[in-house]
Scaffold this motif. Structure first.
Motif, short mmCIF file in Angstrom:
data_model
loop_
_atom_site.label_atom_id
_atom_site.label_comp_id
_atom_site.label_asym_id
_atom_site.label_seq_id
_atom_site.Cartn_x
_atom_site.Cartn_y
_atom_site.Cartn_z
N THR A 118 0.66 -1.20 0.05
CA THR A 118 -0.03 -0.02 0.08
C THR A 118 0.96 1.19 0.03
OG1 THR A 118 -1.89 -0.95 1.09
CG2 THR A 118 -1.74 1.36 1.21
N ILE A 119 1.84 1.22 0.74
CA ILE A 119 2.87 2.46 0.81
C ILE A 119 3.44 2.88 -0.45
CG2 ILE A 119 5.04 3.40 1.92
CD1 ILE A 119 4.27 2.18 4.51
N VAL A 120 4.15 1.63 -1.13
CA VAL A 120 4.72 1.86 -2.34
C VAL A 120 3.55 2.30 -3.64
CG1 VAL A 120 5.85 0.82 -4.34
CG2 VAL A 120 6.51 0.35 -1.91
N LEU A 121 2.31 1.73 -3.57
CA LEU A 121 1.31 2.05 -4.38
C LEU A 121 0.72 3.37 -4.29
CD1 LEU A 121 -0.64 0.76 -6.39
CD2 LEU A 121 -2.29 0.42 -4.38
N GLY A 149 7.47 -5.77 -9.23
CA GLY A 149 8.16 -6.06 -7.81
C GLY A 149 7.29 -6.18 -6.83
N MET A 150 6.34 -5.00 -6.59
CA MET A 150 5.66 -4.97 -5.37
C MET A 150 4.30 -6.05 -5.48
SD MET A 150 7.27 -2.96 -3.53
CE MET A 150 5.73 -3.30 -2.17
N LEU A 174 4.42 -13.25 -2.35
CA LEU A 174 5.11 -13.89 -1.56
C LEU A 174 4.51 -13.67 0.00
CD1 LEU A 174 8.69 -13.17 -3.12
CD2 LEU A 174 7.32 -15.41 -3.25
N GLY A 175 4.39 -12.58 0.44
CA GLY A 175 3.66 -12.43 1.61
C GLY A 175 2.51 -13.29 1.92
N LEU A 176 1.64 -13.23 1.03
CA LEU A 176 0.20 -13.76 1.12
C LEU A 176 0.47 -15.23 1.23
CD1 LEU A 176 -2.21 -11.95 -1.25
CD2 LEU A 176 -1.82 -11.45 1.07
#
Length: 413
Positions: free
Chosen positions: A173-176, A347-348, A354-356
């Motif tokens: 969310t931050i990068v988005l 990348g994000m 990967l986190g999910l």
């Protein structure tokens, strides 16, 4: 050249082509002499002049002109960022449609993973038989939306698996949001430095964008001889700033460079738009006229050329040649799109995936660990206990709801 070839076949003559020496179409100087193609035809240096040669009264007096083989007018060539107006949904332009679809899928996928991990993890839901499930599907969607807007919505996950999923979503969310506001700010800055030009009146009423036309052309003569006050202002501005170009290619290049509007004949501008995707022609077209072939005054070939042009027009050959050479090579305004493409954020999306996946794996491992302990205590097979746990946690929650209703009834009693 295709037009010349078709006419030569019909009339049965051979030809040799050479470029005009001074690179001009033909205009009369102060001493009354003509230059360019018109001058060469008048002096007998060429039998015919075949080009986007505009049929005008001045040229008709000194050379013979055929019936027009193409209709044209005068319009404006600009970069798209100058000509396009702001829309109601410009706030969506920082990302492409594919990126927005990817964000929606990521949002729904993250909410679903939080919901599943919260049901599977014993740290989040220790007693499925009696305890209510905190993270319902609706709450998971609400929690994910709150994180997307940097607002937050409790309660937060207690299990490690849920926290891994939430941290991955927060990072995404931050990068988005950083990419979105960066692209939105740059697009608004670009809009603030450009004007919306839809026609000649808009062009005459501003002073930020330079504009000009081909020197010594019939386009310049149109503005010079016009009694329209808007056209007169345009001519006076061009004459005062000397913003003329020496060739069509120079005008197109200056328009591509930005902050310049090239005024020319609409047919030629349409050809430039078909070849250069960052350019667009204004909708307004004035001063309709035609392109003709020039020959010596009184030449008998003029009549035959006009008949051949009319025959080609009636047979659809001229329309075919127009579609052949004016076909656009641009793909729906995507040639120079400044919106963020999906691959620029891949990348994000990968980190989030990967986190999910890691969070879901941890939830399964937490449940497996609890099942092993329960199997050892109950002296049952671990697979049987794990299967029972999964069926209990993933089945419909009607049983829990009925138990809650019974407890409420007892309290009231």
């Amino acid at each position: 050249m295709d037009l010349l070839s078709e006419i030569a076949k019909k009339l049965g003559f051979k030809y040799r082509v050479h470029l005009v020496k001074d690179s001009s179409y033909g205009r009369q100087d102060e001493s009354g002499n003509w230059n360019g193609m018109v001058g060469e035809v008048m002096r007998g240096e060429a039998d015919l002049a075949i080009a986007p040669l505009t049929l005008t009264a001045a040229r008709e007096k000194v050379v013979g002109m055929t019936k027009p083989f193409m209709q044209t007018g005068i319009s404006i060539l600009l970069r798209k960022d100058i000509s396009e107006a702001s829309g109601f949904f410009d706030f969506l332009t920082p990302f492409t449609a594919e990126t927005w679809v990817g964000i929606l899928i990521a949002y729904l996928g993250t909410a679903a993973c939080i919901f599943i991990a919260a049901r599977l993890s014993p740290s989040e839901w220790s007693q499925p038989q009696s305890d209510p499930h905190t993270f319902s599907l609706l709450h998971s969607l609400w929690y994910t939306a709150g994180a997307l807007t940097l607002q937050g919505a409790g309660p937060h996950p207690k299990a490690l698996s849920g926290r891994v999923i939430c941290c991955s979503w927060w990072l995404f969310t931050i990068v988005l949001l950083a990419c979105y506001f960066s692209n939105l700010s740059s697009s608004k800055t670009s809009e603030s430095t450009h004007l919306t030009v839809k026609g000649f009146e808009d062009l005459a009423n501003q002073d930020m964008i330079e504009y000009g036309c081909l020197a010594g052309s019939s386009t310049l003569a149109f503005f010079k001889n016009s009694n329209n006050p808007v056209y007169r202002r345009i001519y006076e501005h061009m004459e005062r700033t000397r913003s003329f170009v020496s060739s069509m290619d120079e005008g197109v290049q200056r328009a591509k460079d930005g902050n310049f509007a090239f005024i020319g004949e609409s047919v030629s501008l349409d050809l430039a738009v078909a070849r250069h995707c960052e350019l667009v022609r204004a909708h307004e077209v004035v001063g309709m006229r035609g392109y003709s072939i020039a020959a010596a005054l009184g030449s008998p070939i003029i009549k035959n050329l006009s008949v051949a042009i009319l025959q080609l027009s009636e047979a659809g050959e001229l329309a075919y040649l127009r579609s052949k050479w004016w076909a656009s090579s641009c793909l729906a305004d995507r040639a120079k799109s400044t919106a963020a493409q999906p691959h620029s954020l891949k990348g994000m999306f990968l980190v989030l995936s990967l986190g999910l996946g890691l969070g879901a794996l941890l939830a399964v491992l937490e449940l497996t660990s609890k099942s092993r302990k329960s199997a050892a205590e109950q002296k049952k097979s671990c697979c049987i206990v794990l299967t029972d746990e999964l069926s209990l946690r993933l089945k419909n929650s009607n049983v829990n709801r009925s138990q809650e209703n019974e407890a409420k009834d007892k309290e009231k009693a």
